[in-house]
Design an enzyme around this catalytic site. Structure first.
Site, short mmCIF file in Angstrom:
data_model
loop_
_atom_site.label_atom_id
_atom_site.label_comp_id
_atom_site.label_asym_id
_atom_site.label_seq_id
_atom_site.Cartn_x
_atom_site.Cartn_y
_atom_site.Cartn_z
N HIS A 121 0.98 -1.18 -0.16
CA HIS A 121 -0.03 -0.29 -0.02
C HIS A 121 0.89 1.33 -0.03
O HIS A 121 0.61 2.27 0.61
CB HIS A 121 -0.89 0.20 0.95
CG HIS A 121 -1.92 -1.19 0.89
ND1 HIS A 121 -2.32 -1.62 2.33
CD2 HIS A 121 -1.97 -2.05 -0.08
CE1 HIS A 121 -3.23 -2.33 2.08
NE2 HIS A 121 -3.33 -2.60 0.30
N CYS A 132 2.42 18.20 -10.67
CA CYS A 132 3.52 18.57 -11.04
C CYS A 132 4.25 16.58 -11.10
O CYS A 132 5.13 16.17 -10.97
CB CYS A 132 4.53 18.86 -10.95
SG CYS A 132 5.42 18.75 -8.88
N CYS A 150 2.10 21.61 -2.88
CA CYS A 150 3.73 21.85 -3.54
C CYS A 150 4.03 23.11 -3.80
O CYS A 150 3.08 24.25 -4.22
CB CYS A 150 3.64 21.12 -4.80
SG CYS A 150 4.48 20.86 -6.04
N CYS A 152 4.59 23.99 -6.58
CA CYS A 152 3.86 24.67 -8.19
C CYS A 152 2.40 24.97 -7.75
O CYS A 152 1.99 25.32 -8.91
CB CYS A 152 3.84 23.39 -8.97
SG CYS A 152 2.69 22.12 -9.06
N GLY A 189 -0.84 -10.15 12.22
CA GLY A 189 -1.55 -8.72 12.43
C GLY A 189 -2.37 -7.86 11.62
O GLY A 189 -2.57 -7.21 12.09
N ASN A 215 -1.53 -13.37 15.98
CA ASN A 215 -3.04 -12.17 16.12
C ASN A 215 -3.34 -12.24 17.43
O ASN A 215 -4.09 -13.98 17.37
CB ASN A 215 -4.34 -12.18 14.65
CG ASN A 215 -4.49 -11.17 14.87
OD1 ASN A 215 -5.48 -10.72 15.66
ND2 ASN A 215 -5.09 -10.88 13.56
N ALA A 234 1.95 -9.20 18.31
CA ALA A 234 3.43 -9.81 17.90
C ALA A 234 4.67 -9.96 17.95
O ALA A 234 5.77 -10.35 17.95
CB ALA A 234 3.32 -9.35 16.67
P1 NAD Z 1 -6.45 -3.78 10.71
O1 NAD Z 1 -6.77 -2.75 10.80
O2 NAD Z 1 -7.86 -4.23 10.08
O3 NAD Z 1 -6.48 -4.98 12.02
C1 NAD Z 1 -5.71 -5.20 12.98
C2 NAD Z 1 -5.42 -6.72 12.59
O4 NAD Z 1 -4.02 -6.61 13.87
C3 NAD Z 1 -6.51 -7.13 13.88
O5 NAD Z 1 -7.17 -8.86 13.15
C4 NAD Z 1 -6.21 -7.51 15.25
O6 NAD Z 1 -6.41 -8.07 16.34
C5 NAD Z 1 -4.99 -7.54 15.24
N1 NAD Z 1 -3.76 -6.55 16.17
C6 NAD Z 1 -4.22 -5.70 17.32
N2 NAD Z 1 -3.11 -5.84 18.16
C7 NAD Z 1 -1.83 -6.78 17.70
C8 NAD Z 1 -0.78 -6.58 17.89
N3 NAD Z 1 -0.63 -5.64 19.21
N4 NAD Z 1 -0.14 -7.80 17.93
C9 NAD Z 1 -0.10 -8.27 16.42
N5 NAD Z 1 -1.89 -8.61 16.08
C10 NAD Z 1 -2.71 -7.51 16.57
O7 NAD Z 1 -5.31 -4.22 9.99
P2 NAD Z 1 -4.31 -4.73 8.01
O8 NAD Z 1 -5.64 -6.18 7.89
O9 NAD Z 1 -3.63 -4.81 8.23
O10 NAD Z 1 -5.84 -3.39 7.27
C11 NAD Z 1 -5.74 -1.66 7.40
C12 NAD Z 1 -5.36 -1.73 6.89
O11 NAD Z 1 -5.32 -0.02 6.68
C13 NAD Z 1 -4.04 -1.90 5.51
O12 NAD Z 1 -4.57 -2.36 4.66
C14 NAD Z 1 -2.69 -0.95 6.01
O13 NAD Z 1 -2.63 -0.10 5.04
C15 NAD Z 1 -3.18 0.35 6.40
N6 NAD Z 1 -2.61 0.73 7.96
C16 NAD Z 1 -1.43 0.95 8.24
C17 NAD Z 1 -1.75 0.75 9.16
C18 NAD Z 1 0.53 0.93 9.46
O14 NAD Z 1 0.94 1.31 8.33
N7 NAD Z 1 0.51 0.93 10.58
C19 NAD Z 1 -2.21 1.31 10.28
C20 NAD Z 1 -3.67 0.97 10.06
C21 NAD Z 1 -3.78 0.93 9.45
ZN ZN Z 2 3.33 20.06 -8.29
#
Ligand code: NAD
Ligand code: ZN
Length: 250
Positions: A121, A132, A150, A152, A189, A215, A234
């Protein structure tokens, strides 16, 4: 997670030929970044699906910057890798993990030291001008006036995939190829509801791989796709797994 579960999965990982991991927002929870779904989500007052959707952004970028992106930037600026990210680095160092496919946009796997990370993502570390196409480091943008622009005059957007946008072709094709040829996939996670990332464990399973899920809560994968479910955070589970694999390999 019983000691027996841990031993079994450690044996599988220690003997595997090709191990990859799929990670989601849950692996960064212990770094202070709340997930979208599940317990402790910061977005209880707003609907992240709405704020993280490209249509909402295009309709009212100021509202999305103010209600979602500015706060996200603040959290990401401060976040540091946790034991979960470091556990995956340790697995790579032991020759037990080749690639991480991540849905996260926080860059914490790379910061921890993982060398091959497919960012499904994109990454919030960069902002892209919608006029731009210039890329600007997020650390350099001025949020005193929203939405940020930006030089621009063009609107800045994170270089991430919003809901409603396509995954970059290369990330998708490489992830699919790895999922269909690995013999173990460690899924950490993710609520496994955001497509097409959620398909990766299914592709792995259908291609004969063992799917190990980490998870604190069950997901749609848990009793169907995952062969082993290590219930817990995790940080805790991956540290314990690394320790157990070390015992086998030493
Ligand atoms: P989600 O938010 O849908 O689900 C989170 C999952 O993590 C749940 O199943 C939950 O039970 C589990 N969880 C909670 N605490 C945990 C821990 N300490 N250790 C392990 N697991 C744990 O997440 P998703 O499935 O990644 O989908 C969400 C979308 O949102 C993704 O596409 C992502 O791009 C984006 N997002 C990214 C971030 C980031 O970059 N850190 C944060 C929020 C959302
Ligand atoms: Zn620009």
């Amino acid at each position: 997670m019983t000691p027996d579960d841990l031993k079994k999965t450690a044996e599988i990982i220690a003997r595997a030929r090709s191990v990859i991991s799929l990670t989601g927002a849950g692996i960064s929870v212990e770094s202070g970044i709340p997930p979208f779904r599940g317990k402790g989500s910061l977005w209880e007052t707003i609907d992240p699906m709405e704020f993280a959707h490209i249509e909402s952004f295009l309709k009212n970028p100021e509202r999305v910057w103010r209600g979602f992106l500015a706060g996200m930037k603040d959290l990401l600026d401060r976040a540091r890798p946790n034991q979960g990210h470091l556990g995956l680095v340790a697995l790579e160092e032991m020759g037990r993990l080749s690639t991480i496919i991540t849905q996260n946009i926080d860059g914490l796997h790379q910061l921890a030291g993982s060398s091959d990370v497919i960012e499904f993502h994109g990454n919030f570390a960069w902002q892209r001008c919608m006029t731009c196409d210039t890329l600007i480091p997020s650390s350099d943008i001025d949020l005193s006036v929203l939405p940020p622009r930006c030089d621009c005059g063009g609107l800045l957007r994170p270089d991430c995939v919003f809901f409603g946008e396509m995954i970059p072709d290369l990330s998708l094709s490489r992830s699919r190829a790895l999922a269909s040829t690995c013999d173990v996939m460690i899924v950490v996670g993710t609520s496994a509801v955001v497509q097409p990332a959620a398909m990766m464990p299914v592709i792995a399973k259908n291609s004969g791989a063992v799917v190990i899920e980490v998870n604190p809560e069950p997901t749609p994968l848990t009793h169907s796709v995952s062969d082993h479910f290590l219930r817990g955070t995790a940080g805790r589970v991956l540290s314990a797994l690394v320790e157990e694999i070390r015992k086998i390999l030493d």
